[in-house]
Structures are given as C-alpha cells and as structure tokens.
Write a protein that holds these residues in place. Structure first.
Motif, PDB file in Angstrom:
ATOM      1  N   THR A 221       0.983  -1.245   0.052  1.00 53.57           N
ATOM      2  CA  THR A 221       0.257   0.168   0.076  1.00 53.57           C
ATOM      3  C   THR A 221       1.385   1.392  -0.796  1.00 53.57           C
TER       4      THR A 221
ATOM      5  N   TYR B  66      -6.353   9.631  -3.285  1.00 52.20           N
ATOM      6  CA  TYR B  66      -7.136   7.787  -3.307  1.00 52.20           C
ATOM      7  C   TYR B  66      -8.366   7.129  -1.625  1.00 52.20           C
TER       8      TYR B  66
ATOM      9  N   ALA C 163     -11.234   5.029  -3.686  1.00 51.94           N
ATOM     10  CA  ALA C 163     -11.565   3.882  -2.447  1.00 51.94           C
ATOM     11  C   ALA C 163     -13.663   3.946  -1.899  1.00 51.94           C
TER      12      ALA C 163
ATOM     13  N   ALA D 203     -15.375   3.570  -5.985  1.00 53.69           N
ATOM     14  CA  ALA D 203     -14.970   1.548  -6.148  1.00 53.69           C
ATOM     15  C   ALA D 203     -15.536   1.472  -5.633  1.00 53.69           C
TER      16      ALA D 203
ATOM     17  N   THR E 137     -14.232  -7.291 -10.680  1.00 56.30           N
ATOM     18  CA  THR E 137     -12.277  -6.857 -10.237  1.00 56.30           C
ATOM     19  C   THR E 137     -11.708  -6.034 -10.589  1.00 56.30           C
TER      20      THR E 137
ATOM     21  N   ILE F 207     -13.474  -2.720 -10.782  1.00 59.25           N
ATOM     22  CA  ILE F 207     -13.432  -1.572  -9.304  1.00 59.25           C
ATOM     23  C   ILE F 207     -11.893  -1.342  -9.745  1.00 59.25           C
ATOM     24  N   LEU F 208     -11.140  -1.590 -10.561  1.00 61.24           N
ATOM     25  CA  LEU F 208     -10.130  -1.610 -10.173  1.00 61.24           C
ATOM     26  C   LEU F 208     -10.482  -0.076 -11.339  1.00 61.24           C
TER      27      LEU F 208
ATOM     28  N   ALA G 230     -11.533   2.899  -9.839  1.00 61.39           N
ATOM     29  CA  ALA G 230     -11.156   3.481  -8.450  1.00 61.39           C
ATOM     30  C   ALA G 230      -8.869   3.803  -9.456  1.00 61.39           C
TER      31      ALA G 230
ATOM     32  N   LEU H 295      -5.612   3.452  -7.105  1.00 66.87           N
ATOM     33  CA  LEU H 295      -5.033   1.851  -7.296  1.00 66.87           C
ATOM     34  C   LEU H 295      -4.521   1.826  -4.966  1.00 66.87           C
TER      35      LEU H 295
ATOM     36  N   MET I   2      -6.790  -0.270  -3.121  1.00 64.67           N
ATOM     37  CA  MET I   2      -7.281  -1.519  -3.429  1.00 64.67           C
ATOM     38  C   MET I   2      -6.655  -2.839  -2.679  1.00 64.67           C
TER      39      MET I   2
ATOM     40  N   LEU J  96     -10.411  -4.904  -0.926  1.00 64.16           N
ATOM     41  CA  LEU J  96     -10.292  -6.273  -2.253  1.00 64.16           C
ATOM     42  C   LEU J  96      -9.570  -7.423  -1.498  1.00 64.16           C
TER      43      LEU J  96
ATOM     44  N   TYR K 241     -15.589  -0.389   2.069  1.00 65.09           N
ATOM     45  CA  TYR K 241     -15.220   1.000   2.748  1.00 65.09           C
ATOM     46  C   TYR K 241     -15.725   1.182   4.076  1.00 65.09           C
TER      47      TYR K 241
END
Length: 359
Positions: free
Chosen positions: A60, A85, A89, A92, A107, A110-111, A114, A251, A254, A258, A264
């Motif tokens: 991260t 971010y 977040a 997303a 997936t 979502i990426l 974001a 990202l 993520m 995920l 969140y």
C-alpha cells in the motif's frame, strides 16, 4: 567512476549511520536501551503475522509513493494523494457493491473505477496550474479536505452507507469482486493485489527510463522553457503527469479493500498519502529504492508493538521515521555538494593544464 560510486553508495550509508545515531539518542532520552529496543523490533518480525503484515502494508505504501514519485519526476508536489485515494476508494466500493459481474471482470471494473476517480480528482489541480498558475501544493491540500468531506457525505446511511454493528460502511462487494490472497497458514495471508504493486513498479520504471514520454516528462520538469524549445508541450506534460499520479493514487487502497475488507468503513486507515511522500523521498523516486523504503516504513509500523515490552513507548517510532527521512535528505544533499565540488576541482585542474600547455 569514483565519483559515480560515491554518489550512489555514500548517501545511503551516511543516512543509515545518521538515522541510527538520532534514533539511539531519542531512545536514550525516552529512557530506553537502543540495542534492546532494536533487538525487540527485529525479533517481532518472526512473531505471528507481523512479516506478512509488513508485506501487505508495504504494498500500500509502495503504490502511494509511486503516485507521489510520478509528480516528483515532473517537479510537481502532489500532496493530494491522500484525498485522491480516499475518494477513489469509496466511489469504487460503492460502484463495486452495486453491480453483479463475473469474477475477474468484476475486479477489473472496480480497479478501473478507482483509477479513473483518482485521475479525475488529480486533474483539477493540474488544470488550475496550467490555466491559472495555481500552485499544486495549495490546491491539492484544499482538495484533500474536500475529498474527506465528500467521503463523509457518501458514507451516510441516507446516501450509500449501511450500518453494520456500530460502524458505517459502503455495501459489501460480492465475492466475484474479491482478489484471493496467498495463504501462509498461521503466518497470515498475503494480499493478492501485492502483485499489482509489483506491476506498477515495473511499469513506472519502463515508462520513465525506456520511453520517449518519460524523457519528455523529466525534461519538462527540469526546464519547461527548454522543453518547449525542443518541441515538448510542457503544459500537456503537467496534465498527463498529474493524471498518471492520480490514477496510481486511486489504486492505493485496493489491496486492502479487495483482499480483506470488501467495504469502505468509517475506520478505514488514513494518512497513506502522506506516508507515500516520505517513502518517495526515501527511495529517491527509484522503484527499487521506493520498495525498500516502503518495507522499512511498514517494518517500523508493525514492529513498534514490541517496544512496549521493553519499556519504550511505541510512539518513539514516529521520531525514528522522521529521523530517517531527515537523514536521507541531508545525506544526499551533502554528497551532492561534495561531488559537485570534486567535479569543479577536476575541471579547474584540466583547464590549468591546458593553459600551461598553451603557454
């Protein structure tokens, strides 16, 4: 050759020595034994899930630092990674929890969301800079607070939030959107999206060192006037650099969301963006250096719990982290000046020899 070796090897060595001295002084002032404290922190890595936690948290930090480093390459100080971010977040997770898609596709959706939200939020200070000359430091700081306010609004029960126990959170993403991790049994589970951090680092290195775009971006950062004279649109490079920085920032959360949380919540960790600034400085904007910096920062965070066992408050780690950043910055500046002075002397000697021969 000697100068190059000095410039590469001497700064980290000086920084490590200075940081150890400063940290030792801080520990002694707090009443602790430096050797005992450092030993306890190192020993903590082998206990429980600490080692895996360091890798997960480091991934991260790595993404946050890459986002900052992209801006640094253009001489842009993107302090807005924190807001980028956070907003990315929550949006997303809202989008991911609202759709039903097949695995992998869910997936990827979502990426992409974001990354797009992060890029969109970073585009605002970029446009303000190239059209009105607004300093990106000021605009990104302001946008951090706005992003925090928007996130607080979106997570309300009357908007998209759901109350689960005593905590508010976005709708839980369906299992089709989850990214399975690598289980190490009792040692913990490595987030699957640690791979994303690795791929981002490789992509960053290729982009900056093996493409014309990377050269033009760095050239624009060194001198917008010279870059423009060479046919590079400096304003366009500012916009593109901020968009890439924002997309990478999007990202950052993520791997956790995920790979573990799938929603969140109000207590989602903060300050990743600011940590990214420190890690980017530690790594000198190089992907390998940033990786070491991210793991070091994560090690200090996760091993700090062992300090209380030896009678040292774990908050001393904050002083350690600040000392390390300060040591790195000072060490590189000192070596830069030494190297520059050595080069000037060498040029002066060569000019003196030339004058003697001419005479």
């Amino acid at each position: 050759m000697k100068l190059n070796a000095r410039a590469v090897l001497l700064p980290p060595l000086l920084a490590i020595i200075a940081a150890l001295l400063l940290c030792s002084i801080a520990l002694m002032i707090s009443g602790g034994n430096p050797l005992e404290a450092f030993g306890a922190m190192i020993a903590q890595v082998g206990r429980g899930t600490t080692a895996v936690d360091i890798v997960n948290t480091g991934s991260t930090y790595y993404l946050a630092a890459l986002a900052v480093a992209i801006g640094f390459q253009m001489k842009l100080f993107n302090i807005g990674v924190e807001g980028q971010y956070k907003l990315a977040a929550i949006v997303a997770m809202i989008a991911g929890g609202a759709v039903a898609l097949p695995p992998v596709l869910h997936t990827l959706f979502i990426l992409v969301v974001a990354a797009l939200v992060g890029a969109m939020w970073a585009a605002i200070p970029a446009i303000l800079k190239i059209t009105r000359g607004v300093n990106e430091v000021i605009s990104t700081i302001m946008l951090n607070w706005i992003a925090t306010g928007i996130a607080a609004y979106l997570i309300q029960q009357s908007v998209f939030g759901e109350l689960r126990g005593n905590n508010l959170g976005t709708p839980v993403v369906a299992e089709s959107g989850w990214v399975p991790g690598i289980s190490l049994g009792g040692a913990g589970t490595i987030f699957g999206l640690v791979v994303l951090a690795v791929l981002a680092g490789v992509g960053y290195w290729v982009l900056m060192n093996r493409t014309r775009f990377g050269f033009e971006l760095r050239a624009s950062g060194e001198s917008a006037t010279a870059a423009t004279a060479g046919g590079v649109n400096a304003k366009k490079m500012v916009l593109v650099a901020m968009l890439l920085s924002g997309a990478t920032a999007g990202l950052v959360a993520m791997p956790e969301l995920l790979g573990r949380d799938y929603t969140y919540t109000l207590n989602f960790p903060a300050a990743y963006g600011f940590t990214g600034i420190a890690v980017a400085l530690l790594g000198r904007n190089h992907p390998v250096g940033i990786a070491f910096g991210a793991l070091l920062w994560a090690f200090l965070d996760k091993s700090s719990v062992a300090l209380e066992n030896v009678g040292v408050p774990k908050e001393i780690v904050t002083i350690m982290q600040g000392s390390i950043v300060l040591s790195v910055v000072v060490a590189y500046e000192v070596v830069r000046r030494i190297t520059l002075a050595a080069e000037q002397r060498k040029v002066g000697q060569q000019l003196g020899t030339t004058d003697e021969v001419a005479a």
